[in-house]
Design a protein around this motif. Sequence first.
Motif, PDB file in Angstrom:
ATOM      1  N   VAL A   8       0.788  -1.244   0.153  1.00  0.00           N
ATOM      2  CA  VAL A   8       0.098  -0.004   0.001  1.00  0.00           C
ATOM      3  C   VAL A   8       0.919   1.318  -0.044  1.00  0.00           C
ATOM      4  O   VAL A   8       1.877   1.439   0.719  1.00  0.00           O
ATOM      5  N   VAL A   9       0.422   2.014  -0.862  1.00  0.00           N
ATOM      6  CA  VAL A   9       1.400   3.425  -1.004  1.00  0.00           C
ATOM      7  C   VAL A   9       0.715   4.543  -0.648  1.00  0.00           C
ATOM      8  O   VAL A   9      -0.441   4.887  -0.903  1.00  0.00           O
ATOM      9  N   PHE A  10       1.168   5.368   0.174  1.00  0.00           N
ATOM     10  CA  PHE A  10       0.745   6.748   0.725  1.00  0.00           C
ATOM     11  C   PHE A  10       1.194   7.989  -0.402  1.00  0.00           C
ATOM     12  O   PHE A  10       2.312   7.942  -0.620  1.00  0.00           O
ATOM     13  N   THR A  23      -3.165  10.812   0.324  1.00  0.00           N
ATOM     14  CA  THR A  23      -4.190   9.722   0.286  1.00  0.00           C
ATOM     15  C   THR A  23      -3.439   8.470   0.155  1.00  0.00           C
ATOM     16  O   THR A  23      -2.466   8.503  -0.417  1.00  0.00           O
ATOM     17  N   TYR A  24      -4.290   7.463   0.691  1.00  0.00           N
ATOM     18  CA  TYR A  24      -3.791   5.953   0.420  1.00  0.00           C
ATOM     19  C   TYR A  24      -4.186   5.464  -0.955  1.00  0.00           C
ATOM     20  O   TYR A  24      -3.989   4.612  -1.325  1.00  0.00           O
ATOM     21  N   GLU A  25      -5.154   6.158  -1.318  1.00  0.00           N
ATOM     22  CA  GLU A  25      -5.959   5.921  -2.680  1.00  0.00           C
ATOM     23  C   GLU A  25      -4.903   6.009  -4.018  1.00  0.00           C
ATOM     24  O   GLU A  25      -3.956   6.546  -3.843  1.00  0.00           O
ATOM     25  N   ALA A  26      -5.669   5.623  -5.200  1.00  0.00           N
ATOM     26  CA  ALA A  26      -4.771   5.785  -6.394  1.00  0.00           C
ATOM     27  C   ALA A  26      -4.513   7.085  -6.497  1.00  0.00           C
ATOM     28  O   ALA A  26      -5.088   8.398  -5.869  1.00  0.00           O
ATOM     29  N   PRO A  27      -3.383   7.593  -7.407  1.00  0.00           N
ATOM     30  CA  PRO A  27      -3.082   8.983  -7.392  1.00  0.00           C
ATOM     31  C   PRO A  27      -4.517   9.955  -8.030  1.00  0.00           C
ATOM     32  O   PRO A  27      -5.120   9.214  -8.357  1.00  0.00           O
ATOM     33  N   VAL A  79       7.035  23.334  -8.822  1.00  0.00           N
ATOM     34  CA  VAL A  79       6.755  22.097  -9.364  1.00  0.00           C
ATOM     35  C   VAL A  79       5.689  21.275  -8.384  1.00  0.00           C
ATOM     36  O   VAL A  79       5.978  21.506  -7.177  1.00  0.00           O
ATOM     37  N   LEU A  80       4.710  20.589  -8.864  1.00  0.00           N
ATOM     38  CA  LEU A  80       3.976  19.813  -7.987  1.00  0.00           C
ATOM     39  C   LEU A  80       4.551  18.468  -7.864  1.00  0.00           C
ATOM     40  O   LEU A  80       4.532  17.793  -9.207  1.00  0.00           O
ATOM     41  N   ILE A  81       4.769  18.048  -6.807  1.00  0.00           N
ATOM     42  CA  ILE A  81       5.340  16.747  -6.638  1.00  0.00           C
ATOM     43  C   ILE A  81       4.320  15.623  -6.074  1.00  0.00           C
ATOM     44  O   ILE A  81       3.685  15.981  -5.039  1.00  0.00           O
ATOM     45  N   GLU A  82       4.159  14.483  -6.706  1.00  0.00           N
ATOM     46  CA  GLU A  82       3.420  13.281  -5.802  1.00  0.00           C
ATOM     47  C   GLU A  82       4.699  12.431  -5.428  1.00  0.00           C
ATOM     48  O   GLU A  82       5.397  11.938  -6.130  1.00  0.00           O
ATOM     49  N   ALA A 137       8.350   4.497  -0.368  1.00  0.00           N
ATOM     50  CA  ALA A 137       8.874   3.840  -1.593  1.00  0.00           C
ATOM     51  C   ALA A 137      10.133   4.727  -2.289  1.00  0.00           C
ATOM     52  O   ALA A 137      10.648   4.234  -3.191  1.00  0.00           O
ATOM     53  N   GLY A 138      10.289   5.928  -1.625  1.00  0.00           N
ATOM     54  CA  GLY A 138      11.657   6.530  -2.363  1.00  0.00           C
ATOM     55  C   GLY A 138      11.217   6.983  -3.849  1.00  0.00           C
ATOM     56  O   GLY A 138      12.106   7.188  -4.649  1.00  0.00           O
ATOM     57  N   ARG A 139       9.886   7.573  -4.117  1.00  0.00           N
ATOM     58  CA  ARG A 139       9.673   7.867  -5.424  1.00  0.00           C
ATOM     59  C   ARG A 139       9.122   9.307  -5.590  1.00  0.00           C
ATOM     60  O   ARG A 139       8.226   9.256  -4.694  1.00  0.00           O
TER      61      ARG A 139
END
Length: 194
Positions: free
Chosen positions: A4-6, A52-56, A154-157, A162-164
């Motif tokens: 699960v990715v935040f 959010t933990y939901e999809a992008p 810049v808008l960053i996600e 996960a280091g991304r």
Amino acid sequence: MQNVVFHRYFLALRPPSLLATTLGMMGSVYHLAGSRLPADRLHITLAMLGGTYEAPQPRLVERVGEALHDIALPAQRPVFDQLVRANDRALLTASEPLTFIESFRHELVERLSSAGISADVPASPPHMTLAHGHQWRTGTESIDPISWRADELVLIESHVGAGRHIARGSWALGEVTEKVQLPLPLALPEKMAA
């Protein structure tokens, strides 16, 4: 089972790629322990937009784009002249308050808030994290100033853990709001100039 990715979103200033690469290689010069951040993740956070933990969240990206499409904010020139090791992190900071970037942060959050987007100014002063994890020394040391003309927002996600980092949008900034005074070159003696 998939991890699960935040997904955390924030607006930031990033150093140009050559400077970021150089800073990434300076870890041994600064004697940084722990995990050094790769060049493409170095940044100064200006505004936090939640997560959010939901999809992008493509709608969030779209709404930020609508709020910033006609942006007329000035470019910034951060100047970092300290390396701080504390709380298991190594940070580039400024010995003098970066009041122009602080004002920029608040102006940005106000603009987003007026467009109905929840945004917060980070609690800490402007800085750039170089490494995290165990640092063998703690304290603050003066370093040669590191500066650049930050002319892109810049808008960053961020995929936390996960280091991304993924750039989801960018906006050009205008003229530099505060110029850095550089020392004038020494005049050559008349005999050498002839």
